[in-house]
Design an enzyme around this catalytic site. Structure first.
Site, short mmCIF file in Angstrom:
data_model
loop_
_atom_site.label_atom_id
_atom_site.label_comp_id
_atom_site.label_asym_id
_atom_site.label_seq_id
_atom_site.Cartn_x
_atom_site.Cartn_y
_atom_site.Cartn_z
CG HIS A 17 80.78 73.98 23.23
ND1 HIS A 17 81.97 73.43 24.25
CD2 HIS A 17 81.37 73.91 22.06
CE1 HIS A 17 82.68 73.77 22.54
NE2 HIS A 17 82.57 74.13 21.77
CG HIS A 20 83.80 77.46 24.82
ND1 HIS A 20 83.10 76.78 23.95
CD2 HIS A 20 84.71 77.11 23.58
CE1 HIS A 20 82.73 76.97 22.89
NE2 HIS A 20 83.98 77.73 22.70
CB CYS A 125 88.35 78.09 6.51
SG CYS A 125 87.26 77.50 8.37
CB CYS A 128 90.08 78.20 10.95
SG CYS A 128 89.19 75.36 10.73
CB CYS A 142 87.91 74.17 6.63
SG CYS A 142 88.20 73.52 8.42
CG HIS A 145 85.17 74.92 11.07
ND1 HIS A 145 86.71 75.66 11.23
CD2 HIS A 145 84.34 75.59 12.50
CE1 HIS A 145 86.82 75.93 12.55
NE2 HIS A 145 85.72 76.18 13.37
CE LYS A 291 87.13 71.74 18.99
NZ LYS A 291 87.04 73.06 17.62
CE LYS A 294 75.43 77.77 16.84
NZ LYS A 294 74.64 78.03 16.68
#
Ligand code: MSP
Length: 501
Positions: A17, A20, A125, A128, A142, A145, A291, A294
């Site tokens: 995405h 990256h 997690c 992570c 977390c 996420h 953020k 995904k």
């Protein structure tokens, strides 16, 4: 001088995405700039395959992890190509050369006495790939996420990170620019000061990964494998790279600061390698203040944006939309807005007007006229280089854009179309047209790392050399030239982009 830069290696549990693409674009801008300065460069990007979440996605699809990775890696290999990134190598952590190097690397740490066996239990997690302390979780989840951390208890091999606290603090003290921006340096340093806990570098219950050399029933913890990519790639990519390019510069976002700024230098010291030269920690691109990720499902596909606008406008927007290093909210509307206002108007029109005026008033001939540049081209050379030396990708582009804006003001204030009506002012007209062509030549060289496709088009339109050497930027860089025709628009109108709709 040599310049080695890396991006994080991205997890292949899904497709790329814009987040990256962001780091890859930044690394490419820096690489291209250093190349213009005559340095030898090595730019590394790639993928991280051995995460548990990768094995889970593969299982969901009824595939072996490697089979799954072989399929999805195509999308990841396409990313740097479509971004026009000039990476020298693309690493996959499933590469045999990487496996071999990781095993040697871990063995060195083991032989140095920094590894011991112990049981660890805690909340983990998988997003992570990290154990979390209770105070790092919110309602058991977390916060990065938004997923529930799972209880994990295993007999593992541990790395004696606690033994490296003093050495790391010494390293930070000796090198105040080790981590940039400075607030990230402080964040990393206070984490170290707060006391370091040993961490496990192996997994007993997984099979997807690099086998631990002294106990092949276990595989390396994904981070203990992934971080090593920055060295391993240099060992097996074609060429004698390890000696030439290590230590290098790592770009990363703040989510993986501890791994890079604390664990990685300690692992390197333990294995007998030099720590990285420098680390730059940038912020998050957020969409609607979350953020882009995904797991949150709010993704922007960089390839859609490139389809709609072309690669240079996407690179330009990435560098400009958020100050590199800070977090920032992004909108798709801002891609369109910058495209029209800055690329099409500020730069594109200026090139069209300048070439059209030379063609019309001077019969396609540019005469070289001496004198001062009205837009301080000499200062631009030093200013941009200085900013890029401290990773200020956004500030450097702003400095270039100031020159673009000043050139536009210069056209308005000198009004060449008026001068053209008056034979007695022919010398003035020559000087104005030369200053415009000269300024644009300097801009084209300076902006080449950001706009690698557009830059040669500007130089070609002005019948100038395509030599991008950095020291050419300065007053008088443009040569007298023939055959300058009105240039077609560099950034034609984009109608109803699918990505923004
Ligand atoms: N595999 C690990 C990194 C191992 S490096 C030895 C990993 N992968 S990841 O796929 O999650 O990529 C994280 C990196 O992607 C970030 O550090 C950053 O470089 C980039 N970004 C991902 N999302 C981003 C944003 N929303 N904004 C900015 N950068 C982002 O972590």
């Amino acid at each position: 001088m040599r310049f080695y830069v890396t991006t994080p290696i991205y997890y292949v549990n899904s497709t790329p995405h814009i987040g990256h693409a962001y780091t890859t674009i930044a690394a490419d801008i820096l690489t291209r700039h250093h190349r213009q300065r005559g340095e030898e460069t090595f730019f590394l990007t790639g993928v991280d395959e051995h995460a548990d979440k990768v094995a889970r996605v593969a299982a969901e699809q009824g595939l072996e992890p490697k089979e799954y990775a072989d399929r999805i890696v195509v999308a990841w290999q396409e990313l740097p190509k479509r971004l026009n990134a000039s990476n020298d190598f693309f690493i996959r952590t499933s590469d045999e050369g990487h496996h071999r190097f990781v095993q040697q690397f871990l063995q060195r740490i083991y032989d140095n006495g920094d590894v011991y066996e112990d049981v660890y239990a805690g909340f983990y997690c998988y997003g992570c790939e990290e154990f979390k302390t209770p105070d790092e979780l919110v309602d058991g989840k977390c916060p990065i996420h938004d997923t529930v951390a799972e209880w994990l208890e295993e007999k593992n091999y541990f790395f004696r990170l606690s033994a490296y606290q003093e050495k790391l603090l010494q390293l930070y003290d000796e090198r105040p620019d080790f981590v940039l921006p400075h607030f990230r340096y402080n964040e990393a340093r206070s984490f170290i000061e707060g006391g370091l806990r040993d961490f496990s570098i192996s997994r007993a219950t997984q099979t997807w990964g690099v086998p631990i050399p002294w106990d092949p029933k276990q595989v390396a913890y994904v981070w203990a494998d992934a971080l090593v990519n920055y060295l391993s790639a240099l060992s097996y990519a074609p060429g004698e790279n390890l000696e030439r390019f290590w230590p290098g510069v790592h770009l990363l976002a703040k989510d993986i600061l501890r791994f890079h700024c604390v664990y990685w230098p300690a692992l390197l010291l333990a294995a007998g390698y030099e720590p990285p030269k420098q680390l730059f920690v940038h912020g998050y691109l957020n969409l609607d203040d979350r953020k882009i990720s995904k797991s949150l499902g709010n993704i922007i596909d960089p390839l859609d944006l490139i389809d709609d606008y072309g690669v240079d406008p996407v690179r330009f927007w990435a560098a400009r939309t958020v100050s590199f290093g800070q977090d920032g909210n992004v909108t798709l509307a801002s891609v369109q807005e910058r495209y029209e206002r800055e690329l099409a108007n500020d730069l594109g029109n200026l090139v069209s007007r300048t070439t059209a005026m030379i063609a019309r008033y001077r019969g396609v001939t540019l005469a070289k006229v001496g004198g001062e540049s009205p837009v301080a081209l000499d200062a631009l050379r030093g200013d941009v280089a200085e900013r890029l030396d401290v990773f200020d990708i956004t500030g450097a582009l702003e400095a270039i854009w100031n020159v673009v804006r000043r050139l536009n003001q210069y056209v308005e204030s000198t009004a060449p179309w008026q001068l053209a009506k008056d034979e007695s002012r022919a010398a003035e007209l020559d000087a104005v047209l030369y200053n415009l062509a000269d300024g644009l030549t300097g801009v084209a060289i300076a902006v080449a790392p950001y706009l690698p496709e557009t830059s040669p088009r500007i130089l070609t339109a002005l019948a100038q050399s395509l030599d991008l050497a950095w020291d050419r930027i300065g007053a008088g860089v443009a040569e007298a030239a023939e055959g300058i025709e009105p240039a077609p628009p560099l950034f034609p109108r984009v109608e109803l982009p699918t990505a923004a709709s």
